[in-house]
Design an enzyme around this catalytic site. Structure first.
Site, PDB file in Angstrom:
ATOM      1  N   LYS A 218       3.669  -2.955  14.268  1.00 51.24           N
ATOM      2  CA  LYS A 218       5.084  -3.189  13.983  1.00 51.24           C
ATOM      3  C   LYS A 218       5.886  -2.022  14.569  1.00 51.24           C
ATOM      4  O   LYS A 218       5.741  -0.876  14.116  1.00 51.24           O
ATOM      5  CB  LYS A 218       5.330  -3.287  12.481  1.00 51.24           C
ATOM      6  CG  LYS A 218       4.292  -4.104  11.715  1.00 51.24           C
ATOM      7  CD  LYS A 218       4.240  -5.558  12.133  1.00 51.24           C
ATOM      8  CE  LYS A 218       3.201  -6.319  11.292  1.00 51.24           C
ATOM      9  NZ  LYS A 218       3.050  -7.714  11.688  1.00 51.24           N
TER      10      LYS A 218
ATOM     11  N   ASP B 129      -7.504  -2.832  -0.909  1.00 54.80           N
ATOM     12  CA  ASP B 129      -6.595  -2.264   0.081  1.00 54.80           C
ATOM     13  C   ASP B 129      -7.301  -2.292   1.441  1.00 54.80           C
ATOM     14  O   ASP B 129      -8.418  -1.792   1.582  1.00 54.80           O
ATOM     15  CB  ASP B 129      -6.257  -0.833  -0.328  1.00 54.80           C
ATOM     16  CG  ASP B 129      -5.240  -0.171   0.600  1.00 54.80           C
ATOM     17  OD1 ASP B 129      -5.109  -0.592   1.761  1.00 54.80           O
ATOM     18  OD2 ASP B 129      -4.577   0.772   0.152  1.00 54.80           O
TER      19      ASP B 129
ATOM     20  N   GLY C  30      -2.904 -16.817   7.138  1.00 53.59           N
ATOM     21  CA  GLY C  30      -2.712 -17.441   8.445  1.00 53.59           C
ATOM     22  C   GLY C  30      -3.783 -17.067   9.454  1.00 53.59           C
ATOM     23  O   GLY C  30      -4.289 -17.917  10.190  1.00 53.59           O
TER      24      GLY C  30
ATOM     25  N   ALA D 137      -3.616 -12.046   3.115  1.00 52.57           N
ATOM     26  CA  ALA D 137      -2.735 -12.992   2.411  1.00 52.57           C
ATOM     27  C   ALA D 137      -1.425 -13.235   3.186  1.00 52.57           C
ATOM     28  O   ALA D 137      -0.888 -12.314   3.799  1.00 52.57           O
ATOM     29  CB  ALA D 137      -2.433 -12.456   1.016  1.00 52.57           C
TER      30      ALA D 137
ATOM     31  N   ASP E 120      -7.340  -8.526   0.750  1.00 53.40           N
ATOM     32  CA  ASP E 120      -5.929  -8.379   0.377  1.00 53.40           C
ATOM     33  C   ASP E 120      -5.820  -8.467  -1.142  1.00 53.40           C
ATOM     34  O   ASP E 120      -6.516  -9.276  -1.763  1.00 53.40           O
ATOM     35  CB  ASP E 120      -5.067  -9.476   1.014  1.00 53.40           C
ATOM     36  CG  ASP E 120      -3.601  -9.072   1.102  1.00 53.40           C
ATOM     37  OD1 ASP E 120      -3.006  -8.759   0.050  1.00 53.40           O
ATOM     38  OD2 ASP E 120      -3.041  -9.071   2.211  1.00 53.40           O
TER      39      ASP E 120
END
Length: 380
Positions: free
Chosen positions: A312, A267, A231, A228, A247
């Site tokens: 990240k 999840d 993209g 979600a 998601d």
């Protein structure tokens, strides 16, 4: 008797110029210095570029390959001392440095001339000067007898800085990108649900290149973990793949009730595919080591043959974190199956890097072995 080329080299020894995202200069410089190996000359935070002097004084452009580096988006073999551009005539000092470099490297033909600048707010001010200088430099190269030959492996770079200095250098057309400033130009699709779609589009371009259509075949099956608002799912759908979008959040736009998309509210760390798929992609906000462990699990279980994922990164020790995540994935028990793994900070990434893992087919393994022996058939 001193050779003329050797005296030129001694007067202004070689360096490697790396373009990178602003704020990641220390990471880019440390990576270059470790792998070349070399000595860091410039790694000013926010400048958008680094300069490293190789230990090998005879280092050349044809040894630079962008594939092996995470944080560099372009690599150029240049000199350690920049050219000063304080007067109104910028072309003359640039051309003197160009001809010195071409003489030193014994190069008489170039495939292209690029006038570039750092990807920063200050650096973009130099874009106006670049547009004015480019045509004049190309005309002067012709007058000097430097042949414009598309088959030449060498590309000329003139890198202008906000401090009114410039570096003149070379890249190898088969090993470094042709994009201006090392930045691929991608258009945002009007019906994509988020700009994150550009990250996956760029990943396909960087990691798969001209072979993308061989690896992304309509009707292939894919799983998008943390999909979600969609993209990355949209990017896969636009290529005709069938996607399980995982998601707990909602999908948006054309992905809702789409025949190619099955939305599973779950999840991403707990989802297990009922049968192996071709692709798994993952852009979840989570600790990078946990994402690496998830990738390793999918590879070890044979749940996907191709995986693209984002890590990240923390604010500090980013290079160390990338190396740690790489090792987690490489340590996966694949039962003797080969693994290709690349990690890259893409232009559309921010405080993150994108990884690509692939278990190649026998045909692709044979092709890779042939190219290692003979070199690639065409320049990338």
């Amino acid at each position: 008797m001193v050779n003329k080329n050797e005296s030129l080299q001694t007067a202004n020894p070689r360096a490697v110029l790396g373009y990178c995202r602003a704020g990641f200069e220390p990471d880019c410089a440390a990576e270059l210095a470790a792998q070349l190996p070399g000595r860091i000359i410039h790694a000013e935070a926010g400048s958008g570029y680094v300069l490293v002097a190789p230990t090998d004084a005879y280092y050349s452009a044809n040894r630079l390959s962008l594939d092996q580096y995470v944080f560099a988006r372009q690599l150029v073999m240049t000199h350690q001392t920049p050219i000063t551009l304080t007067g109104n005539d910028r072309v003359t000092p640039l051309m003197e440095a160009v001809m010195q470099l071409l003489t030193q490297e014994r190069i008489g033909a170039l495939s292209e001339c690029r006038v570039e600048y750092p990807d920063t707010n200050d650096g973009k001010v130099a874009s106006r000067a670049a547009k004015a200088i480019g045509p004049r430099v190309e005309d002067t190269l012709i007058a000097e007898g430097v042949v414009a030959d598309a088959s030449s492996p060498y590309r000329l770079h003139l890198f202008l800085t906000p401090q009114k200095t410039a570096w003149v250098g070379l890249s190898h057309a088969g090993r470094c990108p042709a994009d201006l400033n090392g930045i691929p130009r991608l258009r945002m699709p009007s019906d994509a649900p988020s700009r994150s779609t550009l990250k996956l589009a760029e990943a396909f371009q960087i990691f798969l290149g001209e072979q993308a259509d061989q690896h992304l075949v309509p009707e292939m099956r894919a799983v998008d973990l943390g999909a979600a608002p969609g993209g990355w799912t949209w990017q896969l759908m636009s290529r005709g793949l069938r996607i399980t979008a995982v998601d707990n959040g909602a999908l948006k736009g054309d992905l809702v009730d789409n025949a190619l998309v099955r939305h599973v509210r779950s999840d991403g760390f707990k989802f297990v595919p009922p049968s192996p798929v071709d692709w798994m992609v993952c852009d979840m906000v989570e600790q990078p080591s946990r994402i690496a462990q998830l990738v390793a699990k999918w590879l070890a279980n044979g749940w996907a043959r191709y995986i693209i994922f984002n890590l990240k990164l923390p604010m500090k020790k980013r290079l160390e974190e990338v190396d740690r995540c790489r090792q987690i994935i490489l340590d996966a028990d694949l039962g003797g199956r080969p693994l290709q793994l690349r990690i890259k900070q893409l232009y559309h990434d921010r405080e993150e890097v994108t990884g690509f893992a692939m278990i190649p087919s026998r045909r692709l393994r044979d092709q890779a072995q042939r190219e290692r022996r003979e070199g690639p058939r065409t320049a990338a």
